[in-house]
Design a protein around this motif. Structure first.
Motif, PDB file in Angstrom:
ATOM      1  N   THR A 477     -70.344  -9.785  12.188  1.00  0.00           N
ATOM      2  CA  THR A 477     -69.655 -10.332  11.015  1.00  0.00           C
ATOM      3  C   THR A 477     -70.463 -10.043   9.764  1.00  0.00           C
ATOM      4  O   THR A 477     -71.693  -9.986   9.786  1.00  0.00           O
ATOM      5  N   TRP A 478     -69.740  -9.870   8.670  1.00  0.00           N
ATOM      6  CA  TRP A 478     -70.400  -9.698   7.372  1.00  0.00           C
ATOM      7  C   TRP A 478     -69.742 -10.641   6.385  1.00  0.00           C
ATOM      8  O   TRP A 478     -68.542 -10.536   6.096  1.00  0.00           O
ATOM      9  N   LEU A 479     -70.522 -11.588   5.906  1.00  0.00           N
ATOM     10  CA  LEU A 479     -70.048 -12.542   4.905  1.00  0.00           C
ATOM     11  C   LEU A 479     -71.011 -12.509   3.731  1.00  0.00           C
ATOM     12  O   LEU A 479     -72.222 -12.448   3.916  1.00  0.00           O
ATOM     13  N   PHE A 480     -70.465 -12.538   2.535  1.00  0.00           N
ATOM     14  CA  PHE A 480     -71.315 -12.543   1.351  1.00  0.00           C
ATOM     15  C   PHE A 480     -71.475 -13.955   0.820  1.00  0.00           C
ATOM     16  O   PHE A 480     -70.747 -14.885   1.229  1.00  0.00           O
ATOM     17  N   ILE A 484     -65.572 -19.766   1.291  1.00  0.00           N
ATOM     18  CA  ILE A 484     -64.780 -19.202   2.382  1.00  0.00           C
ATOM     19  C   ILE A 484     -63.541 -18.522   1.826  1.00  0.00           C
ATOM     20  O   ILE A 484     -63.156 -17.438   2.281  1.00  0.00           O
ATOM     21  N   ASP A 486     -63.190 -17.057  -1.061  1.00  0.00           N
ATOM     22  CA  ASP A 486     -63.589 -15.771  -1.654  1.00  0.00           C
ATOM     23  C   ASP A 486     -63.818 -14.723  -0.573  1.00  0.00           C
ATOM     24  O   ASP A 486     -63.468 -13.552  -0.745  1.00  0.00           O
ATOM     25  N   ASN A 487     -64.422 -15.142   0.545  1.00  0.00           N
ATOM     26  CA  ASN A 487     -64.682 -14.192   1.627  1.00  0.00           C
ATOM     27  C   ASN A 487     -63.392 -13.682   2.249  1.00  0.00           C
ATOM     28  O   ASN A 487     -63.282 -12.508   2.595  1.00  0.00           O
ATOM     29  N   TYR A 490     -61.575 -11.224  -0.057  1.00  0.00           N
ATOM     30  CA  TYR A 490     -62.249  -9.932  -0.209  1.00  0.00           C
ATOM     31  C   TYR A 490     -61.435  -8.796   0.402  1.00  0.00           C
ATOM     32  O   TYR A 490     -61.550  -7.641  -0.007  1.00  0.00           O
ATOM     33  N   ASP A 527     -75.128 -15.349   2.688  1.00  0.00           N
ATOM     34  CA  ASP A 527     -74.789 -13.997   3.127  1.00  0.00           C
ATOM     35  C   ASP A 527     -74.970 -13.801   4.627  1.00  0.00           C
ATOM     36  O   ASP A 527     -74.601 -12.759   5.163  1.00  0.00           O
ATOM     37  N   LYS A 540     -67.230 -17.641  12.130  1.00  0.00           N
ATOM     38  CA  LYS A 540     -67.441 -16.576  11.141  1.00  0.00           C
ATOM     39  C   LYS A 540     -66.541 -15.386  11.454  1.00  0.00           C
ATOM     40  O   LYS A 540     -65.964 -14.771  10.546  1.00  0.00           O
ATOM     41  N   THR A 544     -63.553 -13.341   9.220  1.00  0.00           N
ATOM     42  CA  THR A 544     -63.411 -11.901   8.990  1.00  0.00           C
ATOM     43  C   THR A 544     -62.065 -11.387   9.488  1.00  0.00           C
ATOM     44  O   THR A 544     -61.503 -10.456   8.910  1.00  0.00           O
ATOM     45  N   ARG A 547     -59.605 -12.156   6.904  1.00  0.00           N
ATOM     46  CA  ARG A 547     -59.749 -11.166   5.833  1.00  0.00           C
ATOM     47  C   ARG A 547     -58.913  -9.926   6.151  1.00  0.00           C
ATOM     48  O   ARG A 547     -58.260  -9.358   5.273  1.00  0.00           O
TER      49      ARG A 547
END
Length: 642
Positions: A477-480, A484, A486-487, A490, A527, A540, A544, A547
């Motif tokens: 997973t990649w979260l900035f 939540i 905003d992620n 994205y 992040d 998490k 994604t 997303r």
């Protein structure tokens, strides 16, 4: 690494291209040449006014000395008569010295004239200081704009680098170049550029004034210049390799720290704290040794230059005193000249003492230039083709690919996927499953063959257009850092509403757990997960996946996307994926075969080739590679491992 990185000096034994890198670093200032010329003009005028100052102060000294001498002489006589009187008494030396003094017998110090001279000197120094301030301000602006452009260039370069570059480079090493090395360049330019320009201008201006006062004394002062240059050159060559090694060691240490911090849990689980600490100690010791040698070797520059400067001072004082005694120069001229000799040697010392900063900055610049010179991914085709209404038909025709020229991975692979089909890709580790998807997304370019989307060769499409129709969910997973909401947002290419974000979360079965958090969709994540929010690894992954739902892709790629979720969540995601996959082409890479039973086509890959394809039931009935994989997972069969 090959290429420029492979040519870097090893172990600090060989110096880098100092001259070439210095010139290239200076060329980075070119876009601000107008400000540079203004800065230079301000510096020239500032130095000019400062250089005249000692000459004016020498005039004040002459006026005071003339007043002292005149007060001791008999009033009513002339200067010539007073000097002849001294010669008649046999005091020829004193007479020669006073012949250059503009005294009037019987008249004391003219404080009015002295005051006027001092006011002129004060005005000169005020104007010089103001111009120096302007020049310094312009210098700071130029430097900050230059460093800002370099950071932008590095950021743009990182976006153009192929995935293979990051496969080979350590993340901490790349980060060190982007942060530490650019910061060091900025610090070097801030501390040296303005001072260096001012010092060089001062050398020129002061030398001109010295020649104006006395060419002979100027030659005496210049005697020590070759010695200064020799010292600076020898010390610079000796310390430069150590500065290069210092920044290489910094990059290695940062890479180790970044790796250990990212995997600190595994380090503790496997009890590798001592080994990690030992490696840190070794790299820290290497950095200490390189830093000590670099600073020590460059640090001896200043004491040596001070010694040369004192030699210069002694020579000027002795020869100047003899010239005053012979009447060739006035005391004020010698006083001014001694000031000039100090002003002349001080910039030489400053330039030499800045050598360590300059060498360190150029060493960092070379590392940044290596990154900027790294081989980029192939640019998009000039004749870019666009898809008006992509449907999701994917075709691979005799595709071959290899990471290394001597090691083939995929050879002559052909595949046709119709719009809306769900294609599952299974196989042992290293079979080429993820590589196949990376080729589709043009993270790598095929060695041979052709991949097309709706009949259009993906190599003729822009990468942006191609990837805009593909949604991807990775195993990692990649979260900035952000909320939540905003992620999840994205994944959208346009502004989305909170309702759309929540709808995507519901489709991914993430809405329920998100609403249990204290701040709900406004919960701030770091992040690498959550700051005290209690978000698990599986949750998490659901974020994604939400997303990907929101991006509304034509083609969906799931690379082990359900590996971090529990069995119940996996079932929910399977149902959600069925809804999402309706009307879309889906590629699902999975080790857990339970997630791909309903796939339209299952591809079994081994050693870069498709050895079987068909539905779940058909492949089980064939009792081939897929049946063996399935049996190994669900029937606990004994699997022979080569």
């Amino acid at each position: 690494m090959g290429g420029p990185a492979g040519r870097m000096m090893a172990g600090g034994e060989r110096s880098m291209d100092f001259k070439g890198s210095s010139k290239r670093l200076l060329r980075q200032l070119a876009p601000d040449r107008a400000l540079l010329w203004a800065m230079l003009a301000g510096g020239v005028l500032s130095v000019a006014f400062s250089a005249v100052g000692p000459l004016v102060l020498g005039r004040a000294t002459d006026l005071i000395f003339a007043g002292v001498v005149g007060r001791e002489m008999t009033a009513g006589t002339t200067k010539a008569q007073a000097i002849e009187s001294l010669r008649a008494k046999g005091e020829d030396g004193l007479a020669d010295m006073l012949s250059t003094v503009g005294f009037t017998p019987g008249q004391g110090i003219d404080f009015s004239a002295v005051g006027q001279v001092l006011l002129v000197a004060l005005a000169l120094y005020i104007v010089a200081g103001f111009l120096a301030l302007i020049s310094s301000r312009l210098s700071i602006r130029v430097i900050n704009q230059t460093v800002s452009r370099m950071r932008a260039d590095v950021q743009a370069k990182l976006e153009r680098l192929p995935l293979s570059y990051f496969d080979k480079a350590k993340r901490g090493e790349v980060l060190s170049r982007v942060t530490n090395d650019i910061d060091n360049i900025s610090q070097t330019l801030q501390q040296t550029m303005g001072q260096l320009v001012n010092s060089l201008l001062t050398i020129v201006g002061v030398l001109a004034m010295m020649l104006w006062i006395s060419p002979l004394l100027a030659l005496v002062a210049l005697v020590t210049v070759p010695l200064s240059v020799l010292v600076a050159t020898k010390v610079g060559k000796r310390s430069q390799p150590h500065f290069v090694q210092q920044w290489k060691s910094t990059g290695k240490l940062n890479a180790h720290i970044e790796e250990m911090y990212t995997g600190h849990a595994l380090v503790k689980v496997f009890g590798r704290q001592d080994e990690s600490a030992q490696e840190f100690a070794e790299q820290n010791e290497a950095l200490y040794e390189a830093g000590f040698k670099a600073q020590f070797n460059s640090g001896i520059m200043q004491p040596l230059m001070f010694f040369v400067s004192n030699l210069n001072y002694v020579l000027v004082a002795v020869v100047g005193g003899l010239r005053v005694a012979s009447g060739a120069l006035s005391i004020g001229d010698v006083q001014a000249f001694i000031q000039y000799s100090r002003q002349f040697s001080m910039p030489l010392t400053q330039v030499a003492s800045m050598a360590n900063l300059v060498q360190s900055g150029v060493a960092s610049a070379e590392r940044v230039f290596e990154l900027l010179d790294a081989e980029e991914q192939e640019p998009d085709s000039p004749s870019v083709e666009h898809l008006e209404r992509p449907a999701g038909q994917v075709s691979m025709e005799n595709v071959s690919f290899r990471y290394a020229p001597e090691k083939p991975l995929i050879e002559n692979l052909s595949l046709s996927v119709e719009p809306g089909q769900t294609v599952a890709i299974v196989g042992p580790t290293g079979a080429g499953k993820t590589t196949l998807v990376n080729l589709l997304m043009r993270f790598y370019e095929v060695t041979a063959g052709r991949i097309s989307l709706d009949g259009v060769d993906v190599a003729k499409m822009s990468r942006e257009d191609l990837r805009s129709v593909i949604g991807m969910v990775l195993q990692d997973t990649w979260l900035f850092g952000g909320t939540i909401a905003d992620n999840i947002a994205y994944g959208a290419s346009h502004a989305v509403t909170r309702e759309e974000i929540e709808a995507a979360a519901r489709a991914a079965h993430a809405d329920r757990f998100i609403r249990t958090l204290p701040e709900g969709y406004d919960t701030v994540l770091s992040d690498d997960g959550a700051d005290g929010a209690g978000v698990s690894a599986g949750e998490k992954q659901l974020i994604t996946i939400a997303r990907a739902f929101l991006s509304d892709p034509v083609i969906l790629v799931l690379d082990e996307a359900t590996s971090s979720v529990d069995t119940r969540t996996e079932v929910l995601i399977q149902k959600a994926m069925a809804r999402l996959a309706h009307g879309r082409t889906s590629f699902v890479i999975a080790h857990r075969l339970s997630t791909i039973r309903d796939a339209d086509v299952i591809l079994v890959m081994e050693n870069g080739s498709i050895v079987e394809q068909g539905t779940h039931d058909a492949l089980l009935a064939a009792r081939g590679a897929y049946a063996r994989l399935y049996s190994a997972q669900f029937a606990e069969a004994v699997v022979e491992v080569d």
